[in-house]
Design a protein around this motif. Structure first.
Motif, PDB file in Angstrom:
ATOM      1  N   UNK A  20       0.809  -1.218   0.000  1.00 22.66           N
ATOM      2  CA  UNK A  20       0.000   0.000   0.000  1.00 22.66           C
ATOM      3  C   UNK A  20       0.845   1.272   0.000  1.00 22.66           C
ATOM      4  N   UNK A  21       2.157   1.157  -0.223  1.00 29.65           N
ATOM      5  CA  UNK A  21       3.024   2.346  -0.213  1.00 29.65           C
ATOM      6  C   UNK A  21       2.611   3.312  -1.316  1.00 29.65           C
ATOM      7  N   UNK A  22       2.565   4.598  -0.981  1.00 30.75           N
ATOM      8  CA  UNK A  22       2.201   5.634  -1.941  1.00 30.75           C
ATOM      9  C   UNK A  22       3.431   6.163  -2.665  1.00 30.75           C
ATOM     10  N   UNK A  23       4.572   6.154  -1.972  1.00 27.10           N
ATOM     11  CA  UNK A  23       5.830   6.617  -2.540  1.00 27.10           C
ATOM     12  C   UNK A  23       6.947   5.737  -1.985  1.00 27.10           C
ATOM     13  N   UNK A  24       7.895   5.375  -2.853  1.00 23.72           N
ATOM     14  CA  UNK A  24       8.994   4.504  -2.443  1.00 23.72           C
ATOM     15  C   UNK A  24      10.319   5.150  -2.819  1.00 23.72           C
ATOM     16  N   UNK A  25      11.234   5.205  -1.859  1.00 24.50           N
ATOM     17  CA  UNK A  25      12.607   5.611  -2.122  1.00 24.50           C
ATOM     18  C   UNK A  25      13.479   4.372  -2.070  1.00 24.50           C
ATOM     19  N   UNK A  71      15.190   0.413   1.208  1.00 32.61           N
ATOM     20  CA  UNK A  71      13.859   0.757   0.716  1.00 32.61           C
ATOM     21  C   UNK A  71      13.090   1.500   1.801  1.00 32.61           C
ATOM     22  N   UNK A  72      12.591   2.662   1.441  1.00 32.64           N
ATOM     23  CA  UNK A  72      11.794   3.489   2.346  1.00 32.64           C
ATOM     24  C   UNK A  72      10.391   3.601   1.742  1.00 32.64           C
ATOM     25  N   UNK A  73       9.402   3.023   2.402  1.00 36.41           N
ATOM     26  CA  UNK A  73       8.043   2.953   1.884  1.00 36.41           C
ATOM     27  C   UNK A  73       7.154   3.920   2.653  1.00 36.41           C
ATOM     28  N   UNK A  74       6.644   4.920   1.941  1.00 45.21           N
ATOM     29  CA  UNK A  74       5.855   5.968   2.588  1.00 45.21           C
ATOM     30  C   UNK A  74       4.367   5.762   2.325  1.00 45.21           C
ATOM     31  N   UNK A  75       3.543   5.759   3.366  1.00 45.83           N
ATOM     32  CA  UNK A  75       2.090   5.761   3.157  1.00 45.83           C
ATOM     33  C   UNK A  75       1.642   7.118   2.628  1.00 45.83           C
ATOM     34  N   UNK A  76       0.428   7.171   2.126  1.00 44.41           N
ATOM     35  CA  UNK A  76      -0.044   8.398   1.474  1.00 44.41           C
ATOM     36  C   UNK A  76      -0.057   9.591   2.431  1.00 44.41           C
TER      37      UNK A  76
END
Length: 270
Positions: A20-25, A71-76
Motif C-alpha cells: 500500500x506504499x504511496x511513494x517509495x525511495x 527501501x523506504x516505503x511511505x504511506x499516502x
C-alpha cells in the motif's frame, strides 16, 4: 513508514510490488542492478536513488550477486505531509526522471542522511513522526537545489507497452477478487493469447504468473502486518475457504500459512 534493506529478489523479471506504499525511495547501498521504469532501462549503481510513485511500473531486469537496496516505503498520509513544502517543479521532474545520481560530494551527505533516517525510524519517542517527516523533506529540498535547468523530453510509450502497463495496474487493483486471465483480457479488449504475448515481451512472465505473484504478496502482507485469522484472510481475498487458501499459498511458496506467519518473514524490510 517502513524502512529496510532488501535484495529485491522477488521482483527479478516481474513488476515490483510495495503493497500500500504511496511513494517509495530506493537507495542502492551495494552492488549493481538494471531496472525498467515505465519501460525505460535504468542502470543502478551504489548510492543511486530511485523515487517511485505508486503508479510507477518498476521491474528488476538484472542484479549483481551483492546487490542490496535500502527501501523506504511511505504511506499516502506521510507522503502528503512531506510534499506540502515541495515545489511542483520537483514533483513533475521526479515523475519523468525518477533515477537520481548523487555527485561524489553529495555521497557523504546521503550516507549521513540514511543513518539519521534509520535512527529516527527506530526511535520510539513522541517525536519520531516529526523527525521522519523533516528528514524526508530535507532530502527532497536538497534535490530542488540540484534540478537541471532543462528537462529531457519524456520517453514515448508504445501501444503494446501501454497495454501491458494497463494490465499490471488492473492486477494491482483487482487481484484480490479477480484471478482469471480471460476477464483481464476482456477489460483490455484483447485476446488472452495477445495478452500473454504482451506480458512475455514486457515482463518475461505469463499473465497468470503475474496475477498469482500479486495475490501471494497480498497474502504475505496480511500474514505479516495483521492479526487476522486464516479464515478472515480467505474471506478478504475471496478464496472459497481457508483450506483452499492454504493449498494455494503452499503451491506457490512451498510454505504453510502458519509457518510463514510464525517465521515473521518480511517483517523488517519491504
Amino acid at each position: 513508514m517502513r524502512l529496510g534493506v532488501s535484495t529485491l529478489a522477488e521482483g527479478l523479471g516481474a513488476p515490483l510490488s510495495f503493497g500500500s506504499a504511496y511513494l517509495v525511495l530506493l537507495v542502492c547501498v551495494s552492488g549493481r542492478a538494471r531496472f525498467a521504469l515505465n519501460f525505460r532501462e535504468i542502470a543502478l549503481q551504489r548510492y543511486d536513488v530511485l523515487v517511485l510513485a505508486e503508479d510507477t511500473l518498476a521491474l528488476v531486469r538484472q542484479r549483481s550477486r551483492g546487490f542490496l537496496a535500502m527501501a523506504c516505503l511511505l504511506p499516502k498520509a506521510l507522503a502528503s505531509e512531506v510534499a506540502y513544502v515541495l515545489p511542483d517543479t520537483l514533483l513533475t521532474f521526479l515523475r519523468e526522471q525518477p533515477h537520481c545520481v548523487p555527485s561524489p560530494l553529495d555521497v557523504p551527505l546521503l550516507q549521513g542522511w540514511l543513518h539519521q533516517l534509520m535512527d529516527a525510524q527506530h526511535n520510539s519517542g513522541r517525536q519520531r513522526h516529526v523527525m521522519l517527516r523533516n528528514l524526508l523533506q530535507n532530502f527532497f529540498l536538497k534535490m530542488v537545489t540540484l534540478l537541471p535547468k532543462q528537462k529531457r523530453a519524456p520517453a514515448q510509450v508504445s501501444r503494446r507497452q501501454r497495454l501491458a502497463w494497463d494490465f499490471w495496474e488492473r492486477v494491482g487493483q483487482r487481484s484480490t477478487h479477480q484471478r482469471d486471465v480471460q476477464s483481464y483480457a476482456e477489460a483490455l479488449c484483447i485476446s488472452p493469447f495477445y495478452l500473454s504475448q504482451l506480458t512475455r515481451e514486457c515482463f518475461n512472465a505469463t499473465p497468470k504468473a503475474l496475477i498469482d505473484r500479486q495475490v501471494v504478496l497480498e497474502i504475505k502482507a496480511l500474514l505479516t502486518y495483521s492479526e487476522l485469522p486464516i479464515g478472515r484472510i480467505a474471506e478478504r481475498l475471496n478464496f472459497e475457504d481457508a483450506s483452499y487458501l492454504c493449498r494455494y499459498f503452499r503451491r506457490h511458496t512451498g510454505q504453510s500459512l502458519t509457518g510463514y506467519r510464525r517465521a515473521g518473514q518480511g517483517g523488517t524490510g519491504p
